[in-house]
Design a protein around this motif. Sequence first.
Motif, short mmCIF file in Angstrom:
data_model
loop_
_atom_site.label_atom_id
_atom_site.label_comp_id
_atom_site.label_asym_id
_atom_site.label_seq_id
_atom_site.Cartn_x
_atom_site.Cartn_y
_atom_site.Cartn_z
N GLU A 1 0.81 -1.22 0.00
CA GLU A 1 0.00 0.00 0.00
C GLU A 1 0.85 1.27 0.00
O GLU A 1 0.43 2.29 -0.52
CB GLU A 1 -0.95 -0.01 1.20
CG GLU A 1 -2.05 -1.05 1.08
CD GLU A 1 -3.00 -1.02 2.26
OE1 GLU A 1 -2.62 -0.49 3.32
OE2 GLU A 1 -4.13 -1.54 2.13
N THR A 2 2.01 1.21 0.62
CA THR A 2 2.86 2.41 0.68
C THR A 2 3.86 2.46 -0.47
O THR A 2 4.62 3.42 -0.58
CB THR A 2 3.64 2.44 2.02
OG1 THR A 2 4.40 1.23 2.16
CG2 THR A 2 2.69 2.59 3.19
N GLY A 3 3.85 1.44 -1.32
CA GLY A 3 4.78 1.44 -2.45
C GLY A 3 6.19 1.06 -2.06
O GLY A 3 7.11 1.17 -2.87
N ILE A 4 6.38 0.61 -0.82
CA ILE A 4 7.71 0.22 -0.38
C ILE A 4 8.13 -1.08 -1.07
O ILE A 4 9.29 -1.26 -1.44
CB ILE A 4 7.73 0.05 1.16
CG1 ILE A 4 7.54 1.41 1.83
CG2 ILE A 4 9.03 -0.59 1.62
CD1 ILE A 4 7.31 1.32 3.32
N LEU A 5 7.16 -1.97 -1.23
CA LEU A 5 7.44 -3.23 -1.90
C LEU A 5 7.43 -3.01 -3.41
O LEU A 5 6.41 -2.64 -3.99
CB LEU A 5 6.38 -4.28 -1.52
CG LEU A 5 6.49 -5.63 -2.21
CD1 LEU A 5 7.81 -6.29 -1.84
CD2 LEU A 5 5.32 -6.52 -1.84
N ALA A 6 8.56 -3.20 -4.04
CA ALA A 6 8.68 -2.98 -5.48
C ALA A 6 8.60 -4.31 -6.21
O ALA A 6 9.34 -5.25 -5.89
CB ALA A 6 9.99 -2.28 -5.80
N LEU A 7 7.68 -4.40 -7.17
CA LEU A 7 7.58 -5.58 -8.02
C LEU A 7 8.45 -5.37 -9.25
O LEU A 7 8.56 -4.26 -9.76
CB LEU A 7 6.13 -5.82 -8.43
CG LEU A 7 5.13 -6.02 -7.28
CD1 LEU A 7 3.74 -6.26 -7.84
CD2 LEU A 7 5.54 -7.17 -6.39
N HIS A 8 9.06 -6.44 -9.74
CA HIS A 8 9.94 -6.35 -10.90
C HIS A 8 9.50 -7.37 -11.94
O HIS A 8 10.14 -8.43 -12.11
CB HIS A 8 11.39 -6.58 -10.48
CG HIS A 8 11.88 -5.61 -9.44
ND1 HIS A 8 12.19 -4.30 -9.74
CD2 HIS A 8 12.08 -5.75 -8.10
CE1 HIS A 8 12.58 -3.67 -8.64
NE2 HIS A 8 12.52 -4.54 -7.64
N PRO A 9 8.42 -7.07 -12.67
CA PRO A 9 7.95 -8.02 -13.69
C PRO A 9 8.93 -8.13 -14.84
O PRO A 9 9.54 -7.15 -15.25
CB PRO A 9 6.63 -7.39 -14.17
CG PRO A 9 6.26 -6.36 -13.16
CD PRO A 9 7.56 -5.89 -12.58
N LYS A 10 9.09 -9.34 -15.35
CA LYS A 10 9.88 -9.57 -16.54
C LYS A 10 9.31 -10.79 -17.27
O LYS A 10 8.50 -11.52 -16.71
CB LYS A 10 11.36 -9.78 -16.19
CG LYS A 10 11.62 -10.96 -15.27
CD LYS A 10 13.12 -11.06 -14.96
CE LYS A 10 13.40 -12.24 -14.03
NZ LYS A 10 14.84 -12.37 -13.72
N SER A 11 9.73 -10.97 -18.50
CA SER A 11 9.22 -12.08 -19.29
C SER A 11 9.69 -13.41 -18.68
O SER A 11 10.88 -13.66 -18.56
CB SER A 11 9.70 -11.97 -20.74
OG SER A 11 9.19 -13.05 -21.51
N GLU A 12 8.70 -14.22 -18.28
CA GLU A 12 9.00 -15.50 -17.64
C GLU A 12 8.14 -16.61 -18.26
O GLU A 12 7.00 -16.36 -18.67
CB GLU A 12 8.68 -15.43 -16.14
CG GLU A 12 9.47 -14.41 -15.36
CD GLU A 12 10.81 -14.94 -14.89
OE1 GLU A 12 11.18 -16.06 -15.30
OE2 GLU A 12 11.47 -14.25 -14.12
N PRO A 13 8.64 -17.85 -18.29
CA PRO A 13 7.79 -18.97 -18.71
C PRO A 13 6.75 -19.24 -17.63
O PRO A 13 7.03 -19.14 -16.44
CB PRO A 13 8.79 -20.13 -18.86
CG PRO A 13 9.92 -19.76 -17.97
CD PRO A 13 10.02 -18.26 -18.00
N LEU A 14 5.56 -19.61 -18.05
CA LEU A 14 4.45 -19.77 -17.11
C LEU A 14 4.47 -21.11 -16.38
O LEU A 14 4.13 -21.19 -15.20
CB LEU A 14 3.12 -19.60 -17.85
CG LEU A 14 1.88 -19.53 -16.97
CD1 LEU A 14 1.91 -18.26 -16.13
CD2 LEU A 14 0.63 -19.56 -17.84
N LEU A 15 4.87 -22.17 -17.08
CA LEU A 15 4.77 -23.51 -16.50
C LEU A 15 5.51 -23.66 -15.17
O LEU A 15 4.94 -24.21 -14.21
CB LEU A 15 5.25 -24.55 -17.51
CG LEU A 15 5.14 -26.02 -17.08
CD1 LEU A 15 3.71 -26.37 -16.73
CD2 LEU A 15 5.69 -26.94 -18.15
N PRO A 16 6.77 -23.19 -15.03
CA PRO A 16 7.45 -23.33 -13.73
C PRO A 16 6.71 -22.64 -12.60
O PRO A 16 6.70 -23.13 -11.47
CB PRO A 16 8.82 -22.67 -13.98
CG PRO A 16 9.04 -22.79 -15.45
CD PRO A 16 7.68 -22.62 -16.06
#
Length: 312
Positions: free
Chosen positions: A149-164
């Motif tokens: 909610e405070t934006g402290i946690l940063a997500l880092h999306p990148k291209s990943e295979p779905l099956l694993p």
Amino acid sequence: MNDFSSIGINILIISALVLIIASVINIIHVRRTMKRMDDMLDQAISGDFNADTINESMLSALEFKFARYLGDVELSVKNSAYEKEKIKTLISDISHQTKTPISNIVLYSELLQEQDLDETSANYAKALTAQAGKLNFLIISLIKMSRLETGILALHPKSEPLLPLLEKAYIQLAPKAASKGLKFDIVFPDKKKQNTEIRAFFDEKWTLEALCNIIDNAIKYTETGSVTIEASIYEIFCHIKITDTGIGIPEEEQAQIFSRFYRSTQVTDKEGIGIGLYLAREIIANEGGYIKLISTPGQGSSFSVFLPLDKK
């Protein structure tokens, strides 16, 4: 008469020249003003704006107001960053200060259960261990929620295979499904794309948590039948559908189940604090995706998680 006409024409020409010169001067002034305002915006965007360096005598009333506004915005941003840092420190302190006491409570209660206790004392020790585990889960969930909610946690999306990703979720929750005698499967409608072609943009760690929260709920509220994870590709999204044959969710509650701490009156006998689905929605939304729900009471629910195929 000719002299008067000549004078009139000269006056008109001079007037026209004066107007042209005035217009040019005005255009130059406007351009300079716009350039200074543009520079102010650039400074504000880069975080270098300082109202103290603005020479008020050089500015028009509009520029002065604009400069004051940007100065207030800059101050607000700095205050927000300061408050955010304070919250970050507070959350870190809470996490650090509660970790050891809770771990000790769990440890000593487990050691207590290993002692030769009478039945009543053994039940008390068992209950103490269970409640300590719930408290630990609550603290961890609240910290995660606050960071999101405070934006402290940063997500880092990148291209990943779905099956694993799906396999990790399956491995984590298969024992729980098996303990209830539920059929639990991962399904790929297009078998040719099962191993290599299904990819999406996501942060593996946090997307795994979001999926596990949804799947855990599906297993928790399904007594007989099955829980299925199905993956497919749409034009711009990867579609992960978690379907169960559980109790279902009434239509009037479907808009509320993603709220913080919301728990339906029909599941008060089940463990939970009402944070899992809220966290799942926040995580997926922060990755540029979204979640949809279709449910029929008494027949089950279907949660659809959409993750972007391309970087947003």
